[in-house]
Design a protein around this motif. Structure first.
Motif, mmCIF file in Angstrom:
data_model
loop_
_atom_site.group_PDB
_atom_site.id
_atom_site.type_symbol
_atom_site.label_atom_id
_atom_site.label_comp_id
_atom_site.label_asym_id
_atom_site.label_seq_id
_atom_site.Cartn_x
_atom_site.Cartn_y
_atom_site.Cartn_z
ATOM 1 N N PHE A 75 75.927 32.540 84.479
ATOM 2 C CA PHE A 75 75.167 33.757 84.177
ATOM 3 C C PHE A 75 76.105 34.939 83.970
ATOM 4 O O PHE A 75 75.958 35.735 83.035
ATOM 5 C CB PHE A 75 74.190 34.049 85.323
ATOM 6 N N PHE A 76 77.107 35.049 84.831
ATOM 7 C CA PHE A 76 78.012 36.182 84.757
ATOM 8 C C PHE A 76 78.901 36.133 83.517
ATOM 9 O O PHE A 76 79.255 37.168 82.956
ATOM 10 C CB PHE A 76 78.858 36.259 86.032
ATOM 11 N N ALA A 77 79.253 34.934 83.080
ATOM 12 C CA ALA A 77 80.055 34.806 81.861
ATOM 13 C C ALA A 77 79.301 35.372 80.666
ATOM 14 O O ALA A 77 79.881 36.061 79.813
ATOM 15 C CB ALA A 77 80.411 33.345 81.619
ATOM 16 N N ASP A 78 77.994 35.114 80.598
ATOM 17 C CA ASP A 78 77.187 35.625 79.488
ATOM 18 C C ASP A 78 77.054 37.146 79.560
ATOM 19 O O ASP A 78 77.103 37.830 78.532
ATOM 20 C CB ASP A 78 75.800 34.981 79.509
ATOM 21 N N VAL A 79 76.882 37.682 80.761
ATOM 22 C CA VAL A 79 76.789 39.136 80.906
ATOM 23 C C VAL A 79 78.116 39.784 80.514
ATOM 24 O O VAL A 79 78.144 40.795 79.801
ATOM 25 C CB VAL A 79 76.400 39.535 82.342
ATOM 26 N N VAL A 80 79.229 39.199 80.975
ATOM 27 C CA VAL A 80 80.547 39.755 80.653
ATOM 28 C C VAL A 80 80.792 39.725 79.146
ATOM 29 O O VAL A 80 81.422 40.638 78.588
ATOM 30 C CB VAL A 80 81.658 39.001 81.408
ATOM 31 N N GLU A 81 80.289 38.719 78.468
ATOM 32 C CA GLU A 81 80.423 38.663 77.010
ATOM 33 C C GLU A 81 79.769 39.889 76.372
ATOM 34 O O GLU A 81 80.319 40.507 75.455
ATOM 35 C CB GLU A 81 79.787 37.381 76.478
ATOM 36 N N ASP A 246 69.688 28.756 87.915
ATOM 37 C CA ASP A 246 70.004 27.476 87.262
ATOM 38 C C ASP A 246 70.967 26.636 88.088
ATOM 39 O O ASP A 246 70.824 25.410 88.180
ATOM 40 C CB ASP A 246 70.615 27.729 85.883
ATOM 41 N N PHE A 247 71.957 27.279 88.664
ATOM 42 C CA PHE A 247 72.950 26.590 89.476
ATOM 43 C C PHE A 247 72.264 25.869 90.638
ATOM 44 O O PHE A 247 72.546 24.710 90.946
ATOM 45 C CB PHE A 247 73.946 27.623 89.996
ATOM 46 N N VAL A 270 62.110 24.020 87.815
ATOM 47 C CA VAL A 270 62.339 25.183 86.957
ATOM 48 C C VAL A 270 63.497 25.994 87.529
ATOM 49 O O VAL A 270 63.544 26.249 88.735
ATOM 50 C CB VAL A 270 61.089 26.077 86.863
ATOM 51 N N GLY A 271 64.421 26.389 86.670
ATOM 52 C CA GLY A 271 65.525 27.239 87.092
ATOM 53 C C GLY A 271 65.278 28.693 86.754
ATOM 54 O O GLY A 271 64.152 29.088 86.416
ATOM 55 N N TYR A 272 66.330 29.476 86.825
ATOM 56 C CA TYR A 272 66.217 30.900 86.482
ATOM 57 C C TYR A 272 67.564 31.374 85.953
ATOM 58 O O TYR A 272 68.592 31.123 86.571
ATOM 59 C CB TYR A 272 65.841 31.734 87.712
ATOM 60 N N ASP A 273 67.572 32.016 84.804
ATOM 61 C CA ASP A 273 68.706 32.663 84.134
ATOM 62 C C ASP A 273 68.890 32.169 82.709
ATOM 63 O O ASP A 273 69.348 32.897 81.848
ATOM 64 C CB ASP A 273 70.052 32.477 84.869
ATOM 65 N N ASN A 274 68.574 30.896 82.440
ATOM 66 C CA ASN A 274 68.807 30.289 81.125
ATOM 67 C C ASN A 274 70.273 30.382 80.721
ATOM 68 O O ASN A 274 70.623 30.845 79.634
ATOM 69 C CB ASN A 274 67.916 30.912 80.044
ATOM 70 N N THR A 275 71.137 29.916 81.594
ATOM 71 C CA THR A 275 72.559 29.888 81.307
ATOM 72 C C THR A 275 72.895 28.751 80.344
ATOM 73 O O THR A 275 72.056 27.903 80.032
ATOM 74 C CB THR A 275 73.358 29.690 82.600
ATOM 75 N N LEU A 277 74.560 26.286 81.028
ATOM 76 C CA LEU A 277 74.397 25.062 81.812
ATOM 77 C C LEU A 277 73.015 24.459 81.596
ATOM 78 O O LEU A 277 72.861 23.251 81.433
ATOM 79 C CB LEU A 277 74.609 25.378 83.294
ATOM 80 N N ALA A 278 71.991 25.305 81.576
ATOM 81 C CA ALA A 278 70.615 24.829 81.431
ATOM 82 C C ALA A 278 70.374 24.174 80.084
ATOM 83 O O ALA A 278 69.544 23.270 79.960
ATOM 84 C CB ALA A 278 69.647 25.992 81.626
ATOM 85 N N ALA A 279 71.094 24.620 79.058
ATOM 86 C CA ALA A 279 70.858 24.121 77.705
ATOM 87 C C ALA A 279 71.595 22.819 77.405
ATOM 88 O O ALA A 279 71.350 22.200 76.363
ATOM 89 C CB ALA A 279 71.266 25.184 76.690
ATOM 90 N N LEU A 280 72.493 22.374 78.300
ATOM 91 C CA LEU A 280 73.191 21.116 78.069
ATOM 92 C C LEU A 280 72.181 19.979 77.929
ATOM 93 O O LEU A 280 71.236 19.875 78.709
ATOM 94 C CB LEU A 280 74.159 20.825 79.215
ATOM 95 N N LYS A 281 72.412 19.115 76.942
ATOM 96 C CA LYS A 281 71.418 18.098 76.605
ATOM 97 C C LYS A 281 71.075 17.196 77.782
ATOM 98 O O LYS A 281 69.906 16.845 77.998
ATOM 99 C CB LYS A 281 71.914 17.254 75.424
ATOM 100 N N HIS A 282 72.060 16.823 78.588
ATOM 101 C CA HIS A 282 71.774 15.890 79.686
ATOM 102 C C HIS A 282 71.114 16.585 80.876
ATOM 103 O O HIS A 282 70.653 15.922 81.797
ATOM 104 C CB HIS A 282 73.058 15.178 80.126
#
Length: 334
Positions: A75-81, A246-247, A270-275, A277-282
Motif C-alpha cells: 500500500f505504501f509503495a503505491d502512495v509513495v509513487e 490485503d496483507f 475480503v481484503g482492504y487497500d487493493n494493493t 498483491l491483491a491483483a496477482l493472478k494466484h
C-alpha cells in the motif's frame, strides 16, 4: 573517483567558491559571462549540486520528508509513487525513512527527518503519539496519510474507512453470508474507522458481529484464523472474513488453506487497500480499493500549499473507496 566539489568548479572556472554558490542557486546578480563559465566548468567536471547542502545554505528547502510506517506493505509503495510524481512535477525531492510500526522508532525516525530541515513532512499511517505530530507541526508543515488529526497545523488525506468496510459487508451479505467476522487492525491507523463500518453494517442487517483482534500483517492474519479455528464463535466458524488489509487477508487465506478449508467455497475473504498483491493472478483477492496514488498526490499538494503560504486553515481530504470483486468471494453454498 571522488565526487567533484564546488571548490573544484571554482578552480576550473577561475572564480570564487561564493560565485559558484550564487550560480548554483540561480541568483540574479551574476553576469552572463561568469554564469556561463561556471556552468561549463560544472558540466565538464560532472558536478551536481548537493540538494540538501543547497537547501541548508539558502534556507529554502526543495526536500520533502516522508516516513513510511511499514516498508513491507505494498500500500505504501503505491502512495509513495503518487508522492514522488507530484513532488517531481513541482521541483521537489523526497527523502524517506521508516518507523517499522513502532511508536518509539517512529518518533526517532521523525526526529531524523526533521534534522534535514525539509520543507515539510508527510507521514504515512503513523502510530507515533499525537504529541509527537504536534511537535513536528510546530517546526514546519505536516500532512498525515491514513490517519486523522485535529491539530490545526496538520493536514490529512484519508479514505472513508467506515464506508469501505460497509461495502465489503454488503457484498458478503448479498452472497448469502451471515456469519461474517472481522480481522481488525488493532491500533493501526485506519483500523478504528473500518471496525466502525463493519459493526454498523452488521447491525443494519441484524447480524451478530464478531471481531478478532489482529494487525495489518500476514502473520497476524494467520494467527487470527488459528484463533477462530481453535475457538469458533457462537454459531460456528464464520463463512466469510473481512480482513484489516490485503496483507492480513493473504495471511488468513494461507492459514485457511493449511487447515483444509477452500477459499472461497468454504470461506470467503475480503481484503482492504487493493494493493498490487491483491491483483496477482494466484491470489486474485476481492478487496476494497483506496485511490492510493491520488492520496499521494493530494498529500504533496496540501503540503506545498502550506510551504508557499497559500493556505493556513487545515484541509481534510476524505476519499471514497470502491469494491473490487475478484476470486476470493463467492455465494454461500447451502
Amino acid at each position: 573517483m571522488a565526487r567533484p566539489t564546488m571548490e573544484d568548479v571554482a578552480a576550473k572556472a577561475g572564480v570564487s567558491r561564493a560565485l559558484v554558490s550564487l550560480v548554483m542557486r540561480n541568483a540574479p546578480n551574476v553576469s552572463d559571462e561568469r554564469r556561463t563559465r561556471v556552468l561549463c566548468a560544472a558540466h565538464e567536471l560532472g558536478y551536481e549540486p548537493h540538494a540538501m547542502a543547497r537547501s541548508l545554505a539558502s534556507r529554502t528547502s526543495t526536500v520533502l520528508g516522508v516516513m513510511v510506517s511499514d516498508l513491507r506493505n505494498a500500500f505504501f509503495a503505491d502512495v509513495v509513487e503518487g508522492l514522488d510524481a507530484a513532488a517531481e512535477a513541482a521541483g521537489f525531492h523526497l527523502i524517506l525513512n521508516t518507523g517499522g510500526r513502532s511508536p518509539a522508532r517512529e518518533r526517532a525516525a521523525l526526529k531524523s527527518l526533521l534534522s534535514f530541515r525539509p520543507a515539510g513532512v508527510i507521514l504515512l499511517s503513523p502510530v507515533v503519539p499525537a504529541s509527537a505530530i504536534e511537535e513536528a507541526a510546530a517546526q514546519g508543515p505536516v500532512v498525515l496519510v491514513s490517519r486523522t488529526s485535529r491539530v490545526p497545523g496538520v493536514d490529512t488525506v484519508n479514505d472513508d474507512g467506515e464506508a469501505g468496510a460497509a461495502l465489503a459487508v454488503e457484498h458478503l451479505v448479498s452472497l448469502g453470508h451471515r456469519r461474517i467476522a472481522h480481522l481488525d487492525g488493532g491500533v493501526a491507523a485506519g483500523a478504528a474507522a473500518r471496525r466502525r463500518g463493519y459493526l454498523q453494517a452488521m447491525r443494519r442487517h441484524l447480524l451478530h458481529p464478531h471481531i478478532v483482534r489482529s494487525e495489518h500483517t500476514d502473520t497476524a492474519g494467520e494467527k487470527a484464523v488459528h484463533e477462530l479455528l481453535g475457538d469458533p464463535p457462537l454459531g460456528g466458524m464464520p463463512t466469510a472474513l473481512l480482513a484489516g488489509n490485503d496483507f492480513n487477508a493473504v495471511g488468513a487465506i494461507s492459514a485457511l488453506e493449511e487447515a483444509g478449508l477452500r477459499v472461497p467455497e468454504d470461506v470467503s475473504v475480503v481484503g482492504y487497500d487493493n494493493t498490487s498483491l491483491a491483483a496477482l493472478k494466484h491470489i486474485s483477492l476481492t478487496t476494497v480499493d483506496q485511490p492510493r496514488t491520488e492520496m499521494g498526490r493530494l498529500a504533496v499538494e496540501a503540503l506545498l500549499e502550506r510551504v508557499r503560504g497559500e493556505r493556513a486553515e487545515p484541509v481534510r481530504h476524505l476519499l471514497h473507496p470502491s469494491l473490487v470483486v475478484r476470486s476470493t468471494t463467492a455465494a454461500l453454498e447451502r
